[in-house]
Design a protein around this motif. Structure first.
Motif, PDB file in Angstrom:
ATOM      1  N   THR A 235       1.067  -1.547  -0.376  1.00  0.00           N
ATOM      2  CA  THR A 235      -0.167  -0.010  -0.041  1.00  0.00           C
ATOM      3  C   THR A 235       0.649   1.477   0.475  1.00  0.00           C
ATOM      4  N   GLN A 236       1.898   1.281   0.718  1.00  0.00           N
ATOM      5  CA  GLN A 236       2.911   2.901   1.002  1.00  0.00           C
ATOM      6  C   GLN A 236       3.031   2.649  -0.577  1.00  0.00           C
TER       7      GLN A 236
ATOM      8  N   ILE B 295      -0.709   4.569  -2.634  1.00  0.00           N
ATOM      9  CA  ILE B 295      -1.495   5.908  -1.689  1.00  0.00           C
ATOM     10  C   ILE B 295      -1.458   6.695  -1.400  1.00  0.00           C
ATOM     11  N   SER B 296       0.555   7.553  -2.028  1.00  0.00           N
ATOM     12  CA  SER B 296       0.387   8.569  -1.444  1.00  0.00           C
ATOM     13  C   SER B 296       0.348   9.499  -3.440  1.00  0.00           C
TER      14      SER B 296
END
Lengths: 297, 948
Positions: free
Chosen positions: A58-59, A62-63
């Protein structure tokens, strides 16, 4: 008997009614009640869901991603686990999308009634009232990375060899080379037979031969050497010619050439140039790899 | 027009075929970053925090006025990530607090409370706050650990857990209708203090219990001199509230003490203090600002009653505190340079910046070095929205021009020719003077070219010998020159803050910048290129019209677009509000186009207004028409110029404001060329386009917003005669309407309220199969109305802006560039928006290459010209022709700036960049050798046969 029929009809009718009623009741209960979606400030609701990109942490995505509701009307951000909540949305029907420059997500239409009942369905802009249910809270699964870029057409030997044009050229070549070895050319009967078949292929004796033409072109005066196959031959079969012509496909690079050869009286000139044409087609494939294939008319 | 619901199968097949056919539009893999670039901006900083979580961290967190929360690399100034919230008041960031890895934000005037994971750039949680306008927020610590955050609203205070955002308690504030609660404070004890004030009466201090929100203490202090807690009160030392009396300049601690300090007349003194950690009380030193450039550093003595002045700073514009470990640094900015003062011993760093941008904000980050000394980093936000990052010895590490986050308008200007190029151009421009001199000239220019080429080769050779890293292609103003195909241009960008930029379109580097002071925040700009670079001894000239939106008063800024220098030409004084400006094709003796400005008395001012120009204007006056729009009155009127530069009204169109309001009016672009007058149809007849250069497209929206009755109207009005050429009304539709008006077509996009979708509609105007007057178009002599064709399509996404591609001669087919909210820029072939798309395919339509009608417009990611380089909040797309007919230069601006080239009909006039030279030459050589060998073989064979 009559009564019986009538009764069964009535039965059928009732059954139909029941089914219809079922349909309606299903429609009624359409939006699922989700407790807790009602927010402190009255008639504003929240849209919840979760976005997943399979196989990607996810990291890593997602940003740069966010959730948009009906364009940029309402915006939500993704949590560290991929979940999202869009707060402060009044009742209505909205297209919810997860926007990420890297990954594709499908859009979902979310309907919120004035009481805060929610349902999610597939977006269909043409049949706007069609309902194909989607799970709510939303489960948005990415269908993979987005493809923005085109791959250049590269030239490889395998592509070249697997090209049908090349195959078509290589096979006759093999035949030409191998046939004399298989068939005994010294046998007079065989020779006669071959000559006959040649005559069939070579219908119009009046017009100059292309091979002759070519040799003339290249070697100037030494033309007399090969007055080859064109000699005393029987008349041709135009139907066959035309079919050849139509069957030959070539690339647009040589479209003019094809048109010229297909339309005009020059058919005859190229009567034996089938292979030459094939060869030309092949050349044009090599030179104009990206041009689209067209069928000569 | 209603798109049919069903699409027959062959039709869809056709669409797929055609979309494949057009697919070659996409960017190729090796073209990424080759001629395109993107610059990302965030806007003016409101809150900034250095990541002090770990010692070696290089993160910097900013919250900006563009509703953006961003993380920067403090070493390079590059973005790590950025979260773009909704524009407008619903997304405003009220406060940004940083604690460890969590960044806490109150958004939308106290609407939401968000917590971000600063490491990953993801959201921890988002909590909805009760209604009420936001006042203040602070962390609340308990036994040295920060577990809660307190949010003070106008009438309530709430406490939230840091871990999940859940509300611990919420309490209504007593007497909130009379008391203005403005500050919340927590000093690490079990209490939360709320400070409220009744202006010029008393101060209210309420202490809430951390556990359950009960009021522990409530005290009211008489303070008839106090009007606002926010600006004049701070907490200093161990819970001592320090307030400044603006009238008598007394510092009120508890008890009150007076100091002998002088304050500048008319200045409201301001107190600045610092609380390094929410679990501990603030430091006992604080600043008192006595004048715009006068600060005093004071200290509250340990007894808590007496104040001692430590140091006087004059002049000093800005002060700030920063703490690391046990050491605290005070930064003081003095004009023209900046000093950083460390507590006790003074260390200063000098850093100079251009003087006219008074810096409004200063952020200091102090950190402990390895040898236990204190190092500093300073972030300065100046008034021109430039963000500068400075390291200790006064070295500027990076500067970001955040003004570019709000580009208002732009133009692309050709670069000047070099000497050689000018020489070559001159050869074609001059009149022939005999055969022999012409030949000589030709030869000499060839020699010049050869020289240039040799020099280029030599340079290449010379640079090839250098190690790779050293070779730098720095673009400077001096080396700027036009390239072969005029692909490199100067982008002149005007930003809302009044700062002008000149950017090289090839590299994206800023070549010049100019800050216009005294630009009102609500000003509107119009940039006009009066003279291009084509008139060599005269420098190019741009004029910026700056108009105050409220008063209508305008001023002109005349400058050279290549160097950014202000021109010595004095612009005319404009005492009256300006209604309209128009650029005439008339040029004065210096080759500058004439700009006409119409004021509210319908008087016209010409710029330049030399005798020559005035004479030309008098001659041409009867053929100069212009129009004015009064959208508040629904009035559209046309005027004609008189010889004495006054005007007369010749027509008027009134669209009643009770029913509809004018949203936008757009003419065609003056530099647009239309190559073909008509379209050849399947039966070989020609359908002539209606190419009226004076045509205006007026878009209206209904005042009734009800989805059943709302409508969008499009009027095509002739700007000279006021004749309404066509009128199209889209029922059950509302805006925002985006539209493009070009050639003989208008494409507009609106929201269909009934089907809840976006729709594109295209209007195309044709004269018919015969032209009325093929030599000259005159609006006054056009007896026949054009035939209008219209078709509507569904577009599966909302759009933010739209523009059409533009090429030199207009031969290349057109594409529409559509900015999507996702930040992508879609290049949509105009072919898809053709009202002649047939529903049933016929022989004729196939001959014409018309795509069969399909209701839904495709969006393919391959058509995104900016691939994954999304442009957040696209506001405008600027297109400019290049020297190559196939190529159109595109700049998309919004929050980011993206520049690229598009080839709507592929690159038909240059060899493609994937042209395989190796293959073609190897095939040629192979063929050549094959011929040679076969010739030889044939000879041998002949010889053999002869011998036989």
């Amino acid at each position: 008997m009559w009564l019986h029929v009538r009764l069964s009809e009535v039965c059928l009718f009732l059954q139909a009614m029941f089914i219809l009623a079922c349909c309606f009741s299903d429609m009624e209960s359409g939006p699922i009640a989700t407790s807790g979606s009602v927010q402190p400030n009255g008639d504003r609701f929240k849209i919840e869901g979760r976005a997943i990109v399979p196989g990607v942490k996810t990291q890593d995505w997602i940003s740069s991603a966010r959730v948009t509701v009906e364009g940029e009307e309402y915006i939500g951000f993704l949590g560290t686990d991929g979940s999202f909540v869009v707060n402060d949305v009044p009742s209505g029907s909205y297209v919810v999308e997860v926007i990420s420059p890297g990954y594709k997500f499908g859009a979902v239409r979310v309907d919120i009634t004035s009481k805060g009942k929610m349902r999610a369905r597939l977006v269909n802009f043409i049949k706007t009232s069609e309902v194909i249910r989607q799970p709510y809270p939303l489960q948005l699964r990415s269908s993979g990375p987005r493809t923005y870029l085109m791959k250049r057409e590269t030239w490889g030997w395998t592509d070249f060899l697997m090209n049908p044009m090349v195959m078509m050229m290589v096979l006759p070549l093999l035949i030409i080379v191998l046939l004399p070895k298989v068939v005994n050319t010294n046998d007079p009967e065989m020779r006669k037979e071959m000559e006959q078949s040649m005559n069939m292929l070579n219908p119009n004796p009046e017009l100059p031969d292309v091979s002759e033409f070519m040799t003339k072109l290249f070697s100037g005066s030494k033309s007399s050497s090969s007055k080859a196959i064109g000699g005393s031959k029987a008349s041709g079969r135009p139907a066959v010619k035309r079919r050849w012509c139509q069957n030959i496909t070539c690339t647009s690079g040589l479209r003019n050439y094809c048109n010229w050869s297909c339309h005009g009286n020059y058919n005859a000139i190229f009567k034996k140039s089938f292979f030459i044409r094939l060869y030309n087609c092949f050349l044009s494939r090599v030179f104009f790899p990206s041009s689209e294939i067209q069928v000569c008319k | 027009m209603k798109p049919p619901a069903k699409m027959s199968k062959p039709t869809s097949l056709f669409v797929i075929f055609f979309s494949l056919f057009v697919m070659s539009e996409a960017v190729f893999e090796d073209q990424v970053g080759k001629f395109d670039w993107r610059q990302q901006y965030v806007g003016k900083t409101l809150f900034a925090h250095f990541d002090s979580h770990s010692q070696s961290s290089k993160k910097l967190f900013l919250a900006t006025d563009k509703n953006i929360f961003a993380s920067f690399n403090s070493r390079t100034g590059e973005l790590f990530w950025r979260h773009v919230d909704k524009a407008g008041p619903e997304g405003t960031i009220d406060i940004l607090l940083l604690h460890g890895q969590d960044a806490l934000m109150v958004v939308g005037g106290g609407r939401l409370l968000r917590s971000w994971d600063t490491n990953m750039g993801g959201l921890n949680w988002e909590a909805v706050l009760d209604t009420g306008s936001f006042q203040a927020a602070c962390f609340v610590a308990m036994q040295d650990t920060v577990k809660h955050v307190a949010v003070l609203k106008k009438a309530a205070i709430s406490l939230h857990y840091l871990t999940n955002g859940h509300q611990k308690w919420v309490e209504n504030l007593p007497d909130s209708d009379t008391v203005q609660y403005q500050a919340v404070y927590s000093g690490g004890e079990e209490e939360v203090y709320v400070l409220g004030v009744v202006p010029n009466s008393h101060l209210t201090i309420i202490a809430y219990s951390l556990e359950d929100g009960e009021i522990i203490k409530q005290r009211s202090v008489e303070a008839p001199w106090l009007s606002s807690v926010e600006s004049s009160c701070v907490v200093v030392g161990h819970g001592v509230l320090m307030c400044v009396d603006t009238a008598t300049l007394a510092l009120y601690a508890l008890p009150i003490q007076s100091l002998d300090l002088e304050v500048s007349p008319g200045f409201q003194p301001v107190l600045v203090s610092s609380q390094p950690h929410p679990a501990r009380s603030p430091i006992s030193e604080f600043f008192l600002q006595l004048g715009p450039d006068h600060h005093v550093l004071l200290q509250l003595n340990a007894d808590g009653y007496t104040i001692a002045p430590l140091r006087d700073f004059q002049p000093a514009f800005l002060v700030s505190f920063s703490t690391t470990g046990e050491k605290t640094v005070a930064a003081v900015m003095t004009p023209k340079n900046e000093t950083v003062k460390k507590k006790k011993n003074v260390a200063s760093c000098m850093w100079s910046y251009s003087s006219d941008v008074f810096p409004p904000q200063l952020y200091v980050h102090a950190f402990l070095k390895k040898d236990d000394s204190v190092g500093y980093r300073v972030l300065v936000q100046t008034q021109d929205h430039a963000l500068t990052f400075i390291q200790q010895p006064g070295r500027v590490v990076w500067t970001r021009e955040e003004a570019l986050a709000d580009v208002v308008t732009m133009e692309m200007v050709d670069l000047p020719l070099t000497g050689t190029q000018a020489e070559l151009e001159g050869e074609f421009g001059k009149k022939a003077d005999g055969l022999f001199p012409m030949v000589l000239k030709r030869l000499s220019s060839q020699v010049i070219l050869l020289q240039a080429w040799l020099a280029h080769l030599w340079k290449l050779f010379y640079e090839a010998r250098k190690p790779h890293g050293q070779v730098k292609n720095e673009v400077t103003i001096e080396t700027l020159s036009r390239d072969e195909f005029n692909l490199q241009k100067m982008m002149v960008m005007v930003t809302a803050s009044g700062k002008l930029f000149g950017i090289d379109s090839k590299s994206g580097s800023i070549l010049w910048k100019h800050y216009l002071e005294n630009v009102q925040p609500n000003a509107v700009f119009k940039l006009i290129v009066q003279r291009t670079t084509a008139h060599f001894p005269h420098p190019p000239q741009c004029t910026l019209l700056i108009k105050d939106k409220d008063t209508g008063l305008a001023s002109l800024h005349v400058f050279n677009p290549i160097f950014g220098r202000k021109s010595h030409i004095a612009p005319p004084a404009l005492p009256r509000p300006i209604l309209q400006s128009l650029l005439l094709p008339v040029i004065d003796q210096d080759y500058a186009k004439v700009l006409l400005l119409v004021d509210d008395q319908y008087k016209v001012t010409a710029f330049p207004s030399t005798k020559n120009v005035l004479q030309q204007l008098q001659e041409m006056a009867s053929s100069i028409f212009f129009y004015l729009i009064r959208s508040d009155q629904g009035n559209l009127s046309g005027f004609r110029l008189r010889k004495d530069l006054s005007t007369e009204r010749i027509w008027e169109v009134v669209l009643p404001t009770e029913v509809q309001k004018i949203v936008a009016v757009n003419g065609k672009r003056p530099n647009e060329h239309v190559h073909s007058q008509g379209r050849v149809m399947g039966d070989r007849s020609v359908l002539y386009k209606y190419l009226n250069p004076n045509l205006l497209a007026v878009v209206t929206e209904s005042t009734d917003a009800h989805p059943e009755r709302a409508f969008v109207g499009v009027f095509l009005v002739d700007g000279v005669t006021g004749r309404i050429i066509h009128e199209a009304v889209q029922r059950k539709a509302r805006g925002p309407v985006h539209f493009v008006h070009s050639e003989n077509w208008v494409v507009y996009e609106y929201w269909n309220t009934k089907s809840r979708r976006n729709e594109f509609s295209v209007l195309e105007l044709f004269e018919g199969t015969e032209l009325y007057n093929s030599t000259v178009f005159s609006s006054l002599d056009r007896p026949h109305l054009p035939q209008v064709l219209q078709q509507t399509y569904i577009f599966p996404s909302p759009i933010t802006t739209m523009e059409a591609t533009l090429t030199e001669k207009g031969i290349t087919s057109r594409h529409l560039l559509v900015g999507l909210p996702s930040g992508a820029i879609l290049s949509l072939p105009k072919m898809f928006l053709d009202p002649r798309r047939p529903e049933v395919v016929t022989e004729h339509s196939r001959e014409e290459n018309l795509i069969p009608y399909a209701p839904e417009m495709p969006i393919r990611t391959e058509w995104f010209i900016n691939y994954n380089q999304t442009v957040a909040r696209v506001k405008g797309i600027y297109t400019a022709p290049s020297g190559l007919e196939s190529t159109c230069l595109v700049v998309a601006y919004g929050l980011d700036i993206y520049q690229t080239r598009v080839y709507p009909s592929k690159q038909f006039d240059v060899l493609k960049d994937d042209y395989d030279y190796v293959l073609i030459s190897s095939v040629l050589f192979a063929l050549f050798f094959a011929t040679m060998i076969s010739k030889r073989l044939a000879q041998v064979k002949l010889l053999n046969r002869a011998w036989r």
